[in-house]
Design a protein around this motif. Structure first.
Motif, PDB file in Angstrom:
ATOM      1  N   ARG A 287       0.836  -1.201   0.000  1.00  0.00           N
ATOM      2  CA  ARG A 287       0.000   0.000   0.000  1.00  0.00           C
ATOM      3  C   ARG A 287       0.871   1.251   0.000  1.00  0.00           C
ATOM      4  O   ARG A 287       0.591   2.211  -0.709  1.00  0.00           O
ATOM      5  N   ILE A 288       1.927   1.228   0.793  1.00  0.00           N
ATOM      6  CA  ILE A 288       2.837   2.379   0.853  1.00  0.00           C
ATOM      7  C   ILE A 288       3.564   2.554  -0.469  1.00  0.00           C
ATOM      8  O   ILE A 288       3.656   3.659  -1.013  1.00  0.00           O
ATOM      9  N   ARG A 289       4.087   1.465  -1.008  1.00  0.00           N
ATOM     10  CA  ARG A 289       4.875   1.533  -2.236  1.00  0.00           C
ATOM     11  C   ARG A 289       4.046   2.026  -3.423  1.00  0.00           C
ATOM     12  O   ARG A 289       4.538   2.751  -4.288  1.00  0.00           O
ATOM     13  N   ASP A 290       2.765   1.643  -3.476  1.00  0.00           N
ATOM     14  CA  ASP A 290       1.921   1.974  -4.625  1.00  0.00           C
ATOM     15  C   ASP A 290       1.171   3.291  -4.458  1.00  0.00           C
ATOM     16  O   ASP A 290       0.390   3.669  -5.337  1.00  0.00           O
ATOM     17  N   SER A 291       1.388   4.007  -3.370  1.00  0.00           N
ATOM     18  CA  SER A 291       0.679   5.266  -3.130  1.00  0.00           C
ATOM     19  C   SER A 291       1.382   6.417  -3.837  1.00  0.00           C
ATOM     20  O   SER A 291       2.592   6.366  -4.105  1.00  0.00           O
ATOM     21  N   LEU A 292       0.630   7.482  -4.120  1.00  0.00           N
ATOM     22  CA  LEU A 292       1.198   8.657  -4.785  1.00  0.00           C
ATOM     23  C   LEU A 292       2.084   9.459  -3.837  1.00  0.00           C
ATOM     24  O   LEU A 292       2.922  10.231  -4.293  1.00  0.00           O
ATOM     25  N   TRP A 293       1.863   9.298  -2.542  1.00  0.00           N
ATOM     26  CA  TRP A 293       2.709   9.969  -1.543  1.00  0.00           C
ATOM     27  C   TRP A 293       3.075   8.936  -0.486  1.00  0.00           C
ATOM     28  O   TRP A 293       2.289   8.622   0.405  1.00  0.00           O
ATOM     29  N   ARG A 294       4.279   8.398  -0.585  1.00  0.00           N
ATOM     30  CA  ARG A 294       4.660   7.279   0.265  1.00  0.00           C
ATOM     31  C   ARG A 294       4.837   7.678   1.714  1.00  0.00           C
ATOM     32  O   ARG A 294       4.515   6.904   2.622  1.00  0.00           O
ATOM     33  N   GLU A 295       5.394   8.871   1.970  1.00  0.00           N
ATOM     34  CA  GLU A 295       5.584   9.295   3.359  1.00  0.00           C
ATOM     35  C   GLU A 295       4.240   9.422   4.070  1.00  0.00           C
ATOM     36  O   GLU A 295       4.088   9.008   5.228  1.00  0.00           O
ATOM     37  N   GLY A 296       3.259  10.015   3.389  1.00  0.00           N
ATOM     38  CA  GLY A 296       1.934  10.133   3.985  1.00  0.00           C
ATOM     39  C   GLY A 296       1.303   8.780   4.216  1.00  0.00           C
ATOM     40  O   GLY A 296       0.676   8.534   5.256  1.00  0.00           O
ATOM     41  N   ALA A 297       1.464   7.876   3.249  1.00  0.00           N
ATOM     42  CA  ALA A 297       0.912   6.531   3.395  1.00  0.00           C
ATOM     43  C   ALA A 297       1.573   5.786   4.548  1.00  0.00           C
ATOM     44  O   ALA A 297       0.923   5.018   5.266  1.00  0.00           O
TER      45      ALA A 297
END
Length: 342
Positions: A287-297
């Motif tokens: 989920r983190i890797r595929d998000s547009l903003w990884r730090e926020g995820a």
């Protein structure tokens, strides 16, 4: 008015290198029938079964050259829309030989495809940022300028490049809430073809009534006075540092403020890409890797320990940036030596 989809139609038959590379990246793993439907904006093409195979540039070019009735309908639909766009362009640009496309960024696909498809004009791009994140050929970069950023990767020592870690934020700040250009209507008496977004009252939608990031940008610009121009560079440097802190080292408030709506997939499709990828609870890393903003995820997935992992992410990006810088210098050195020997 133009978009990547519209630009792709200008160099479609036969498909240019820029069109094929863009389609290959945009529709990776998707069928060639889906590509055809997006380009034609029709779902009644009735293409042969061979079009259901996953997109491959060589196969697509071969299938497009066939004489099947469905393929003929595809070519006719694309040619019709391309013709209407060219009428629209002629009405907007007149006899101008050099056209400048204004965009937020990043790669400049539209400029590349327009230059391949409408060669009687010279095309240049003026963008907020320029970045070859797609790792494709860049023949158009010599005519495409990034006003604030020109970098192919995030550099921890350059605050401006932090936008490459969360590009969706820049698009939300600088682009109005209008649909992408997909089709053009038939010209009417005395009027050129109109794009699908040019419905009655569309101009009023550029500045939405509800407060948001884009309206905040417009309000800031409206508030500028001639006596404050000299202080803009200094204020900009502080703003870049503040932006980097919010994007790279976010706190809970930053995550709340910068959790935005979905991002349009564009290229003739209406579905959105969510800012935070949806994954099973058992797969938070995906989920983190595929998000547009990884730090926020990361902070949303791990509210307590996520902040402790931010330095590790930054360390990984630092190592990657140093490696890329060293590789670039080495490649340029070899090119220089080759020129000397020649």
């Amino acid at each position: 008015m133009v978009s990547r989809l519209v630009a792709a139609r200008t160099a479609f038959d036969p498909p240019s290198p820029g069109v094929l590379s863009e389609l290959g990246r945009e529709f990776s793993g998707r069928s060639m029938a889906e590509v055809a439907a997006a380009l034609a904006q029709r779902d009644d093409l009735d293409l042969p079964a061979s079009w259901n195979a996953s997109f491959r540039d060589s196969s697509f070019a071969t299938l497009l050259a066939s004489s099947e009735p469905g393929v003929a309908r595809l070519r006719a639909a694309v040619a019709e829309q391309d013709g209407r766009f060219r009428e629209h362009l002629a009405a907007s640009a007149g006899a101008a030989r050099h056209c400048v496309l204004i965009d937020t960024g990043l790669y400049g696909s539209t400029v590349r495809m327009l230059q391949e498809g409408i060669q009687e004009r010279t095309w240049s791009g003026l963008q907020f940022a320029r970045c070859n994140y797609k790792r494709l050929a860049t023949p158009h970069f010599k005519r495409t300028l990034g006003l604030s950023i020109e970098s192919d990767w995030y550099k921890p020592w350059d605050a401006r490049t932090s936008v490459l870690r969360f590009w969706h934020l820049i698009e939300a700040c600088l682009e109005p809430d209008l649909p992408s250009v997909r089709t053009f209507s038939q010209a009417t008496a005395g009027l050129p073809p109109r794009a699908n977004l040019q419905e009655d009252g569309w101009e009023a939608r550029i500045a939405p009534a509800q407060p948001g990031l884009f309206t905040g940008v417009l309000a800031h610009i409206d508030g500028l006075r001639s006596e404050s121009v000299h202080s803009i560079p200094e204020e900009a440097e502080r703003a870049w540092q503040a932006l980097k802190a919010a994007v790279i080292w976010p706190d809970d408030r930053a995550v709340e403020i910068l959790s935005l709506g979905g991002r349009s997939r564009d290229f003739g499709r209406v579905e959105l890409s969510a800012q935070y990828a949806d994954a099973r609870p058992s797969r938070p890393v995906k989920r983190i890797r595929d998000s547009l903003w990884r730090e926020g995820a990361l902070l949303r997935s791990f509210p307590r320990v996520g902040r402790l992992l931010l330095p590790l992410i930054e360390l990984v990006y630092t190592g990657r940036a140093l490696h890329m810088e060293a590789s670039t210098r080495l490649r340029r050195g070899r090119d220089t030596m080759g020129d000397v020997h020649v």
